[in-house]
Design an enzyme around this catalytic site. Structure first.
Site, PDB file in Angstrom:
ATOM      1  N   LYS A   1       0.817  -1.219   0.000  1.00 28.90           N
ATOM      2  CA  LYS A   1       0.000   0.000   0.000  1.00 28.90           C
ATOM      3  C   LYS A   1       0.852   1.270   0.000  1.00 28.90           C
ATOM      4  CE  LYS A   1      -4.442  -1.805   1.048  1.00 28.90           C
ATOM      5  NZ  LYS A   1      -5.581  -2.019   1.930  1.00 28.90           N
TER       6      LYS A   1
ATOM      7  N   ARG B   1      -4.084 -10.038   4.382  1.00 28.49           N
ATOM      8  CA  ARG B   1      -4.324 -10.019   2.928  1.00 28.49           C
ATOM      9  C   ARG B   1      -3.032  -9.563   2.254  1.00 28.49           C
ATOM     10  NH1 ARG B   1      -6.185  -6.481  -0.857  1.00 28.49           N
ATOM     11  NH2 ARG B   1      -7.611  -7.304  -2.420  1.00 28.49           N
TER      12      ARG B   1
HETATM   13  C1  7PJ Z   1      -8.325  -4.356   0.975  1.00 26.17           C
HETATM   14  C2  7PJ Z   1      -9.353  -5.110   0.434  1.00 26.17           C
HETATM   15  C3  7PJ Z   1      -8.112  -4.382   2.386  1.00 26.17           C
HETATM   16  C4  7PJ Z   1      -9.972  -5.906   2.504  1.00 26.17           C
HETATM   17  C5  7PJ Z   1      -8.351  -4.029  -1.145  1.00 26.17           C
HETATM   18  C6  7PJ Z   1      -5.315  -3.416  -2.331  1.00 26.17           C
HETATM   19  C7  7PJ Z   1      -6.472  -2.504  -2.551  1.00 26.17           C
HETATM   20  N1  7PJ Z   1     -10.174  -5.885   1.179  1.00 26.17           N
HETATM   21  N2  7PJ Z   1      -9.359  -4.888  -0.898  1.00 26.17           N
HETATM   22  N3  7PJ Z   1      -8.974  -5.179   3.099  1.00 26.17           N
HETATM   23  N4  7PJ Z   1      -7.690  -3.698  -0.033  1.00 26.17           N
HETATM   24  N5  7PJ Z   1     -10.759  -6.652   3.284  1.00 26.17           N
HETATM   25  O1  7PJ Z   1      -5.286  -4.538  -2.800  1.00 26.17           O
HETATM   26  O2  7PJ Z   1      -4.326  -2.957  -1.701  1.00 26.17           O
HETATM   27  O3  7PJ Z   1      -7.253  -3.725   2.970  1.00 26.17           O
HETATM   28  S1  7PJ Z   1      -8.000  -3.419  -2.721  1.00 26.17           S
END
Ligand code: 7PJ
Length: 261
Positions: free
Chosen positions: A204, A238
């Site tokens: 990020k 994630r």
């Molecule tokens: C997140 C997400 C996160 C959850 C994205 C990226 C941007 N879902 N989807 N948490 N970020 N739950 O892949 O950095 O932080 S999209």
């Protein structure tokens, strides 16, 4: 949770894993590397992005879920806020809904209730298009926790079982770097409410801005933040770089399980 983006414009690996064949190969690799969940997303939520139509999102996500279903043995997750995509995705084999809007779209609570699968409720201030314009909080940790507990109440009132819910502070979604830092430092305050917490920090902008690193140079920073999130009680991380992240999480768990003081 390994990230499988099937968007042509996603911010870190957009366009790389679009076809079902490549998606399957990447998902298999992430599973071999230790992913416990594969998160399939067809709509970029990077800052400034506009969103796609239901049909466009369905056409990206469903063929990939169908290709993965039965071919990878870990649960599949769908990263979507659209009720129609939730329904079609679970029908195609998804076992978890990951909603960055925390089921706030019309019909999303009902879809999640009907589908009876686990749901991740994520905090976001604003919409992806505008969220980084001027994020503003009095007490970011308190406000994020309060929001998520309100969404838990709304979910339970809609008939979703509490045991099917997990929470995510939504790093980078309508947050400045100091807000993200405060949230990570304060993560135990969210964890303390008893529901599993998911943290997404991989590659990020926080890592990029604090360290001055381009997208492809954020591995060490991402693993450091994943380590910290795990130490602070996050149960699901994630991540794009599954192998390295799983190494970090396993070592944290090993050390935290040590006997004595
Ligand atoms: C997140 C997400 C996160 C959850 C994205 C990226 C941007 N879902 N989807 N948490 N970020 N739950 O892949 O950095 O932080 S999209």
């Amino acid at each position: 949770m390994g990230i499988l983006n099937v968007t042509p414009d996603s911010f870190s690996d957009g366009g790389v894993f679009v076809g079902a064949d490549q998606a399957l190969a990447h998902a298999r690799q992430m599973e071999a590397d230790g992913a416990a969940i594969i998160d399939v997303g067809g709509e970029s939520t990077r800052p400034g992005s506009r969103g796609v139509s239901v049909d466009e999102e369905l056409s990206r996500v469903i063929p990939v879920l169908e290709a993965l279903h039965g071919e990878v043995s870990v649960p599949l997750s769908v990263d979507t806020s659209k009720p129609a995509v939730m329904r079609a995705a679970v029908d195609a084999g998804a076992g978890l809904i990951n909603d960055v809007m925390a089921l706030r779209r019309d019909g999303a609570l009902a879809a999640a209730r009907d589908l009876s699968v686990p749901v991740c409720l994520m905090h976001m201030q604003g919409t992806p298009e505008t969220m980084q314009d001027k994020p503003c909080y009095q007490h970011v940790v308190k406000e994020v926790v309060t929001f998520l507990l309100e969404r838990v109440e709304a979910a339970e009132a809609a008939g979703i079982e509490r045991c099917n819910l997990m929470l995510d502070p939504g790093f980078g979604f309508g947050k400045t770097d100091p807000h993200n830092a405060e949230l990570l430092k304060g993560l135990p305050k969210l964890v303390g409410h008893g529901l599993p917490v998911l943290a997404g920090l991989s590659r990020k902008s926080l890592v990029g801005r604090v360290l001055g690193r381009a997208m492809e140079e954020r591995l060490a920073g991402s693993v450091a933040l994943a380590t910290m999130a795990t130490m602070h009680g996050a149960r699901i991380i994630r991540a794009h770089d599954v192998r390295e992240t799983v190494d970090a999480v396993r070592l944290v768990n090993y050390v935290m399980a040590a006997q004595g003081a």
